[in-house]
Design a protein around this motif. Sequence first.
Motif, PDB file in Angstrom:
ATOM      1  N   PHE A 318      -1.265  -5.129   5.699  1.00  0.00           N
ATOM      2  CA  PHE A 318      -2.170  -5.555   6.590  1.00  0.00           C
ATOM      3  C   PHE A 318      -1.504  -5.765   8.031  1.00  0.00           C
ATOM      4  O   PHE A 318      -1.959  -5.564   9.017  1.00  0.00           O
ATOM      5  N   SER A 319      -0.009  -5.948   7.980  1.00  0.00           N
ATOM      6  CA  SER A 319       0.816  -6.159   8.912  1.00  0.00           C
ATOM      7  C   SER A 319       2.219  -5.839   8.814  1.00  0.00           C
ATOM      8  O   SER A 319       2.535  -5.591   7.572  1.00  0.00           O
ATOM      9  N   ASP A 320       3.063  -6.154   9.854  1.00  0.00           N
ATOM     10  CA  ASP A 320       4.429  -5.730   9.457  1.00  0.00           C
ATOM     11  C   ASP A 320       4.874  -6.761   8.468  1.00  0.00           C
ATOM     12  O   ASP A 320       6.071  -6.642   7.981  1.00  0.00           O
ATOM     13  N   GLN A 321       4.310  -7.918   8.386  1.00  0.00           N
ATOM     14  CA  GLN A 321       4.723  -9.077   7.951  1.00  0.00           C
ATOM     15  C   GLN A 321       4.042  -9.010   6.255  1.00  0.00           C
ATOM     16  O   GLN A 321       4.462  -9.534   5.462  1.00  0.00           O
ATOM     17  N   LEU A 322       2.536  -9.072   6.273  1.00  0.00           N
ATOM     18  CA  LEU A 322       1.806  -9.273   5.081  1.00  0.00           C
ATOM     19  C   LEU A 322       1.343  -7.929   4.284  1.00  0.00           C
ATOM     20  O   LEU A 322       0.977  -6.947   5.050  1.00  0.00           O
ATOM     21  N   SER A 323       1.551  -7.743   2.977  1.00  0.00           N
ATOM     22  CA  SER A 323       1.080  -6.646   2.395  1.00  0.00           C
ATOM     23  C   SER A 323       0.448  -7.378   0.957  1.00  0.00           C
ATOM     24  O   SER A 323       1.095  -8.299   0.558  1.00  0.00           O
ATOM     25  N   VAL A 324      -0.559  -6.580   0.242  1.00  0.00           N
ATOM     26  CA  VAL A 324      -1.147  -7.090  -0.764  1.00  0.00           C
ATOM     27  C   VAL A 324      -1.351  -5.775  -1.888  1.00  0.00           C
ATOM     28  O   VAL A 324      -1.618  -4.706  -1.299  1.00  0.00           O
ATOM     29  N   SER A 325      -1.172  -6.169  -3.241  1.00  0.00           N
ATOM     30  CA  SER A 325      -1.208  -5.107  -4.086  1.00  0.00           C
ATOM     31  C   SER A 325      -2.154  -5.436  -5.304  1.00  0.00           C
ATOM     32  O   SER A 325      -2.235  -6.621  -5.435  1.00  0.00           O
ATOM     33  N   LEU A 326      -2.850  -4.719  -5.639  1.00  0.00           N
ATOM     34  CA  LEU A 326      -3.859  -4.715  -6.592  1.00  0.00           C
ATOM     35  C   LEU A 326      -3.488  -3.813  -7.886  1.00  0.00           C
ATOM     36  O   LEU A 326      -3.274  -2.580  -7.530  1.00  0.00           O
ATOM     37  N   GLU A 327      -3.493  -4.090  -9.141  1.00  0.00           N
ATOM     38  CA  GLU A 327      -3.318  -3.272 -10.124  1.00  0.00           C
ATOM     39  C   GLU A 327      -4.058  -3.659 -11.236  1.00  0.00           C
ATOM     40  O   GLU A 327      -4.617  -4.537 -11.558  1.00  0.00           O
ATOM     41  N   TYR A 328      -4.236  -2.340 -11.891  1.00  0.00           N
ATOM     42  CA  TYR A 328      -4.944  -2.227 -13.369  1.00  0.00           C
ATOM     43  C   TYR A 328      -4.127  -1.575 -14.320  1.00  0.00           C
ATOM     44  O   TYR A 328      -3.658  -0.552 -14.125  1.00  0.00           O
ATOM     45  N   GLN A 329      -4.146  -2.141 -15.356  1.00  0.00           N
ATOM     46  CA  GLN A 329      -3.312  -1.384 -16.595  1.00  0.00           C
ATOM     47  C   GLN A 329      -4.095  -1.553 -17.716  1.00  0.00           C
ATOM     48  O   GLN A 329      -4.955  -2.560 -18.186  1.00  0.00           O
TER      49      GLN A 329
END
Length: 464
Positions: A318-329
């Motif tokens: 989202f920015s140089d500071q914030l990232s988000v991960s989503l995952e399905y297994q």
Amino acid sequence: MKSNNVFAAVRGLMGLSVALSTMTNANATDVFNLEGYGPISRAMGGTGVAYNVGTAAMMENPATLGLMEEGSYFELGADVINPDIRAIDKNTGESVLSKNHGNNNGPYFAPELAYVYRHKDYAFGIGAFAGGGLGTQFGGSSFLSRTTTNDIDTGLDNFSRLLVLRIPFSIAYKVTDKLTLGGSVEAVWTSLNLGLLLDTSQIGNLASQGRINGSLVPTLLGVPGLSGGYFNFSHSGIVGGGASAWGIGGKLGLTYQIAPDTRLGVAYNFKADVGDLSGGANLTAVSSVAGNIPLSGRIVVRDFQMPAQLSIGINHKFSDQLSVSLEYQRVFWADAFKNINVGFVQNGTGANLNVLLPQNYRDINVFALGAEYRYNDKWTFRGGAQYAQEAIPNNTLLTIAPAIPTTHLSGGVSYAFNKDNVLAFAMSVGLQKTVSNDSQPNTAVPIKVTHSQVNLLLNYQRRF
């Protein structure tokens, strides 16, 4: 010169990983799997197939090794697993905690040790990671050690300890600016301790289902006042098991940059192929007339494998500071864990007994969410959550192998002394889960088991 340094580091790491495997203990999380590897993935809810999680990429998605900056990396870390497991007799209200009874109870310690070399389009890695396990020890004075047939307090200890150690050799290759491929071949070591009392009613139920056979059956049935049978194989050190074996596993993975700030990751972990676990053991017949009658021999636990797993994830910056991960297994437990298949051969006579304890695990879906916030050049904060469907059918639950938490909340922080030295910490909390089993043959009385735990991980990374 650099290649010589790489080979020297690889040889040293292999030796150190074997040494560390003699200093660790078992752990228990989503069934027998950890909820993420390395402090980054663990803190971010176990996500990691589409994001740079450092050297733990070898356990998550080897293609993400290609996301690391150029250089050589060494990481050393340790898990501390603190389970809280209680078994309750639903008929009488008696309960017992799996604590303070011996070498199989927690807390457990597990290693994370790795070396990675990244240069241009290639990355190579080798590591040693605790890939999963469990541990319980209920002692010999609870209702679990008392037969319902003839009401005998046997004094026999009910326990388990499983450690799966994985030693991956990994490679990643950047095919294009968007696509990176990766793969791992793993040496897999599985070790198991087990102490399990079966009441005569359970033995009869197993026999009626054709789950017990062998030349020792008539001998056992001829014991006067037979009230139960007890398997016991154990290594008393802080690691290893009374039965163990080596085998092989592997992973394939890719990452694809679908947009400037969005990356897709896919990984497939193959079902392990480990030999039958074997070692010395005792089979004890419990008699109301003659007491406990032990027979010494050899045990074999057949086809005890860790499952295949498919992971699909996405990371958005989202920015140089914030990232988000989503995952399905999708974890394929049904193919790997249908039965606990135990065989015993008596020393001297060659007489044998084979027992199939039903497990009938289900394939499960796992959903994970994680976020990372880079506060400044030194401090990075992470948080996440993971939910896994329940794999264990209620009617096949064993008290010595619950592994039933399904929901984990996690967080963590890392501190960079400089760009080449980083210390990271992660904590995950497995929320308490309760499962009941009112059915034969895996329990003699209706039981309820509660299980929660706190997992801590501390890791140091050095780039050179």
